[in-house]
Each structure stands twice: as structure tokens, then as C-alpha cells.
Design a protein around this motif. Structure first.
Motif, PDB file in Angstrom:
ATOM      1  N   UNK A  58       0.815  -2.057  -0.371  1.00 41.09           N
ATOM      2  CA  UNK A  58       0.258  -0.282   0.051  1.00 41.09           C
ATOM      3  C   UNK A  58       0.714   1.253  -0.029  1.00 41.09           C
ATOM      4  N   UNK A  59       2.025   0.938  -0.284  1.00 36.88           N
ATOM      5  CA  UNK A  59       2.897   2.718  -0.262  1.00 36.88           C
ATOM      6  C   UNK A  59       3.654   2.221  -1.359  1.00 36.88           C
ATOM      7  N   UNK A  60       4.544   3.381  -1.926  1.00 34.98           N
ATOM      8  CA  UNK A  60       5.510   3.623  -2.544  1.00 34.98           C
ATOM      9  C   UNK A  60       6.442   2.202  -2.813  1.00 34.98           C
ATOM     10  N   UNK A  61       7.095   1.496  -4.001  1.00 32.20           N
ATOM     11  CA  UNK A  61       8.077   0.891  -3.284  1.00 32.20           C
ATOM     12  C   UNK A  61       9.579   1.308  -3.169  1.00 32.20           C
ATOM     13  N   UNK A  62      10.174   0.673  -2.632  1.00 34.92           N
ATOM     14  CA  UNK A  62      12.097   1.288  -2.317  1.00 34.92           C
ATOM     15  C   UNK A  62      12.869   0.278  -2.165  1.00 34.92           C
ATOM     16  N   UNK A  63      12.702  -0.576  -3.543  1.00 32.69           N
ATOM     17  CA  UNK A  63      13.494  -2.050  -2.922  1.00 32.69           C
ATOM     18  C   UNK A  63      14.862  -1.988  -3.016  1.00 32.69           C
ATOM     19  N   UNK A  64      15.525  -0.755  -3.768  1.00 34.33           N
ATOM     20  CA  UNK A  64      17.355  -0.999  -3.818  1.00 34.33           C
ATOM     21  C   UNK A  64      17.985  -1.162  -2.764  1.00 34.33           C
ATOM     22  N   UNK A  65      16.966  -0.715  -1.493  1.00 33.13           N
ATOM     23  CA  UNK A  65      18.209  -0.072  -0.162  1.00 33.13           C
ATOM     24  C   UNK A  65      17.610  -1.364   0.646  1.00 33.13           C
TER      25      UNK A  65
END
Ligand SMILES: Cc1ncc(COP(=O)(O)O)c(C=O)c1O
Length: 434
Positions: A58-65
Motif C-alpha cells: 500500500x506504499x510506494x516501493x523502494x527495493x534498491x536498499x
């Protein structure tokens, strides 16, 4: 029901074009549709990774770190970000045609919802742009200090607030005292430290008392310390900038007269929303904002918002609705569980030192750590960089504790527990090679 349908229709029509379209209702949906419901206790739910993965979506994704630096400000959920887009569009579209006619009522509604969520009357709580603004107003408009009086702050307090307390003492011919709390401790230790300081400085008139420290997430027994202070006639500014939404509480739980808040951390509002609380009957000691009308019946004259981010304030009901749908207790217990997931093995560890709480009563979801005996800024900076460069784990160095610097670790509710296990493993490896 009609209201809910209107909201869903509006959300659907705006999908993909969040900033386009006509002006929409400023009302928030009380139960955001997508938040997964559960009847489990907070303790059981805290361990339910599937639930929190649904929340993560339900949140904007941040998968790089692996982002364990979620204490600066809070990520807005997609729903809140979309609402913010709609409010921004309305403000930008209608300009002062809206602001001069309808905004005051909408602002008041946001203010009232915030006061209700904190369990107080709206006349005792005013929205501000951030906790710092609330704090500055209390300190600069404070009337209760003269030559020979004293003010108190502690090493766990927010660094800028410590400086402001020092400034206040200097400009009023008063003394300023900085209390060094134990590097780790329990309620009894912290209570004793404050009681001793009160005894040592009987001329104290004002103090800052931080509910959750931004250094390492320590939770202080605010209610008990504030009660001791009140017995001695010391005014207390309670700093709840980091605590509301991280911990589940209302103002009656803390029983303080004055408090400052942020909604842009753990309530998940847009950046630019804080609050000031002053209990009725206590306001005379703080003058109205320069030029504002006299009177103690409502706290709003202690603040002057000027031209500020209208849309951010309008999004407050949306953020509160989302916060309540997740559940304040669910958030607190989940975050405490995530802290335990990486700290448990390091209690009494030969090479790794945990800072702050020595018991769960003083623990939030935030934590502090360093390699034992390595507390300088350079040494702790090196630890933070190794975590980032070698393990892809982002944290931040905090430098204010009397015992030295530490790495602050802050997950969000939706951080997978595996990220905390990765942190524990990284710390183990670093300690073995340091
Ligand atoms: C404990 C504490 N107090 C005060 C502040 C100041 O908050 P703001 O910059 O939003 O005013 C912060 C921000 O991190 C904080 O953690």
C-alpha cells in the motif's frame, strides 16, 4: 455509505491522473478500503509477515536498499499521497477563491480530528508546520523565566531543542543545565536521574522532556517525570515529535500540560504538519504570538501559520484515517517486534553495544547500536558506511548522547523481518572483522 461510495468513485476516476480532474471533497474516508483487516491481537499480528507484506504493497516501493532510516519523516501510503495530490490540485486550481471562503472550516476540521485522535479538546491543540515551530513558539514566548532561574534539558533531547534551551537561558540571564542520562537504563534509572536533577537545581522553571529520543528511540516514563516536575512548579515541554504513531498513546496517558508533535513522521501525513498542545488553564505562562489577540481561551493565538502548505493540512484527515485503519497499537507492537528481531542476540554481547532501553518498557521500534568501545563520530561513521556499502543497509549516525555516537536503526511497520535479520548478520560479520 454514500460518503464511502463517493470516495471510491473519486479514487477510481483519479487512478493514474492524481493531479488532474475537478475539485473533490476534502473529507477522508474513515476506513481506507485496502488496509487488510485482522482480528488478531497486536502481539500475534506483529509476527504475521503476510499481513505486513500486504501493508507494504500500500506504499510506494523502494527495493534498491534496505532502508532502516525511516525516522526522518514517514512515507505516505499510496492512498494518502493520492489524497494529497487531490488537495494540491484543488488549492492550485481554486486559489484564494477556496482559501478565503472554505479553507478555514476544512483546516478546523483537520485540527479537530487531530485533537480527537490525541484525546483532547480542539481549543487546546493547534496544527503547526512542524514540532520545531511549536517548540520555538513555546520557548520564545515563555514568560516564566528571569535572572537566577534555571532551565533543564538532557542529552537524549533533540539537538536543536537543546540549543534553544541554552539560548533561552542565555538571553534571560538564567542558568542552563544539561542532564546526562545513563547510556542504557530502565524507568527507575531515568526517574532517579530527573529527580536528582530537580533536587540539585531547585531554581528550575522550565524543562524539555522527550517522549521518544531521536538518538536511539528510548521511551521515557513521561507521566511520572512530569508529575515530579509539576510538584516542584517546573513547566514541562514534552517533545512528542518522534513518538506519536510510533507509540500508541493519547495525551491523557502522558498527563503533560504542553507538548509538541509531528504528523509527518509516524502518522504519515505530507511533510509540513506538526501540532502544539497547551492544556487549558496553563496558557498564561506563554504569551500570544507577537501581534496576535490576547486571551487564553484557545491555543491558536500562540501560533501564526502565515501562508503555509494548505494541501498538507487538508491531507491530515486522510493520514489519520489510514493510521487508524492500520491501528495504533498494531503499529507500536509491530515496530517493537522488529527492534527485538535484531537486538535480542546483542544484549551483553562482547563486541556490540546497544544504547537506550534496558527493558521493553523503554523500547520503541527505533534502536541504537555501535561497536563496543568505538563511540567517536569517525568510528560510528565507519560502521554506518560499512553497513551501507558492504551490506546495502541504510542507517544514520546520531551524535548527541553523553556516552558518544551511535548508529540509529529505524524500520517501518512494513519492513520485512528478514531485513532486520540481515542487519544482525551484518553486525555480527563487522564485529568479527573490526
Ligand atoms: C525527538 C525529535 N524532536 C524534534 C524533532 C524536530 O522535528 P521537525 O524537524 O519536524 O520539527 C525531531 C525530528 O527528527 C525529533 O526526532
Amino acid at each position: 455509505m454514500t460518503h464511502r461510495r463517493t470516495f471510491l468513485k473519486a479514487s477510481a476516476s483519479l487512478a493514474g491522473t492524481a493531479l488532474a480532474g475537478p475539485a473533490l471533497s476534502t473529507c477522508a474516508d474513515p476506513t481506507p478500503a485496502q488496509v487488510p483487516s485482522s482480528t488478531a491481537t497486536p502481539e500475534v499480528l506483529a509476527r504475521d509477515e503476510a499481513h505486513w507484506q500486504q501493508v507494504r504493497a500500500l506504499y510506494p516501493a523502494q527495493e534498491d536498499i534496505i532502508n532502516l532510516e525511516q525516522g526522518y519523516w514517514g512515507k505516505m501510503s499510496n492512498a494518502v499521497e493520492a489524497a494529497y495530490g487531490r488537495h494540491t490540485h484543488r488549492v492550485n486550481h481554486e486559489l484564494s477563491w477556496y482559501a478565503r471562503r472554505d479553507y478555514p472550516a476544512d483546516f478546523h476540521s483537520a485540527r479537530k480530528r487531530t485533537a480527537e485522535a490525541l484525546g483532547v479538546d480542539a481549543s487546546d491543540l493547534m496544527l503547526t508546520r512542524n514540532a520545531t515551530e511549536s517548540f520555538v513558539n513555546l520557548v520564545t514566548q515563555y514568560q516564566g523565566l528571569g535572572q537566577g532561574d534555571a532551565v533543564l534539558w538532557a542529552d537524549v533531547d533533540y539537538p536543536e531543542f537543546q540549543k534553544m534551551m541554552g539560548w533561552l537561558a542565555d538571553t534571560r540571564g538564567a542558568q542552563g543545565h544539561r542532564l546526562a542520562l545513563p547510556a542504557t537504563g530502565t524507568d527507575a534509572d531515568y526517574l532517579k536521574a530527573y529527580a536528582d536533577a530537580f533536587d540539585a537545581h531547585p531554581n528550575l522553571k522550565l524543562m524539555v522532556l522527550t517522549h521518544v529520543s531521536n538518538q536511539h528511540g528510548l521511551v521515557l516514563p513521561v507521566k511520572r517525570i512530569a508529575a515530579l516536575a509539576r510538584q516542584r512548579g517546573i513547566h514541562v515541554i514534552c517533545d512528542c515529535a518522534q513518538s506519536w504513531g510510533l507509540m500508541d498513546f493519547t495525551l491523557p496517558d502522558l498527563d503533560v500540560d504542553w507538548a509538541v508533535f509531528n504528523l509527518h513522521k509516524w502518522i504519515g501525513s505530507p511533510v509540513g504538519v506538526g501540532a502544539l498542545y497547551m492544556r487549558a488553564g496553563t496558557r498564561a505562562a506563554v504569551a500570544p504570538f507577537p501581534g496576535e489577540h490576547a486571551g487564553d481561551e484557545d491555543v491558536s493565538n500562540r501560533v501564526h501559520l502565515a501562508t503555509s502548505n494548505f494541501a498538507a493540512f487538508l491531507t491530515v484527515p486522510d493520514a489519520l484515517a489510514f493510521h487508524h485503519a492500520l491501528g495504533g497499537a498494531n503499529k507500536q507492537v509491530r515496530l517493537q517486534y522488529l527492534r527485538q528481531a535484531w537486538t535480542d542476540e546483542f544484549h551483553d554481547h562482547a563486541d556490540i553495544e546497544l544504547l537506550g532501553p534496558a527493558s521493553m518498557a523503554n523500547a520503541s521500534g527505533m534502536g541504537g547500536v555501535r561497536l563496543r568501545g568505538r563511540s567517536s563520530e569517525a568510528q560510528v561513521g565507519a560502521l554506518q558506511r560499512r553497513l551501507q556499502d558492504e551490506f546495502g543497509i541504510f542507517t544514520v549516525v546520531r551524535k548527541e548522547l553523553a556516552s558518544g555516537c551511535n548508529v540509529r536503526v529505524t524500520p517501518q511497520t512494513f519492513t520485512p523481518v528478514t531485513h532486520l535479520h540481515a542487519l544482525a548478520e551484518a553486525l555480527r560479520k563487522i564485529a568479527a572483522t573490526a
